[in-house]
Design a protein around this motif. Structure first.
Motif: not given
Length: 139
Positions: A5-20
């Motif tokens: 499970k990878h997690t990630g975000t945009c620069h400001c942190g408003a958009v957050r996601f996870e991807v397998w």
């Protein structure tokens, strides 16, 4: 194939996601007009490998030409963490540079000739199937 499970975000942190996906990423470096302007390097996953955790209300979308690709980005900071690629409209293209540190073991970059998109898609052996659903990897 092993998935993490990878997690990630945009620069400001408003958009957050996870991807397998594998810890060993196959990243495409496309030279089409928009990918060149954005330096859009991405790896492709099936929809069932991606979850938007927060920020749907902060996303906006840009389309052009065939309107098949949906270039989503954070309307606050402007960063595209993921998008819907024309090559795989049933999946997502994930920006590896938006992943949080700690889960990527290696990155292999493959050039993709987006200037000759149709010909490149016809000749590519695997890109069309990269967004096909995979067995549940969320364990």
């Amino acid at each position: 194939m092993d998935h993490v499970k990878h997690t990630g975000t945009c620069h400001c942190g408003a958009v957050r996601f996870e991807v397998w996906n594998s810890p060993d990423l196959l990243v495409f470096d496309c030279d089409c007009s928009i990918c060149t302007k954005k330096q859009n390097h991405h790896f492709i996953v099936a929809k069932n490998q991606f979850t938007l955790l927060q920020g749907w209300d902060h996303l906006t979308t840009y389309t052009f030409n065939t309107h098949a690709a949906k270039h989503t980005f954070c309307r606050i900071c402007g960063v595209q963490s993921f998008y819907t690629p024309r090559s795989n409209p049933d999946g997502y293209g994930i920006a590896p540079h938006c992943l949080d540190p700690g889960t990527v073991r290696s990155v292999t970059v493959e050039k993709f000739c987006g200037k000759k998109w149709e010909e490149s898609m016809q000749n590519h052996q695997t890109i069309k199937g990269m967004s096909k659903p995979v067995a549940d990897t969320h364990s």
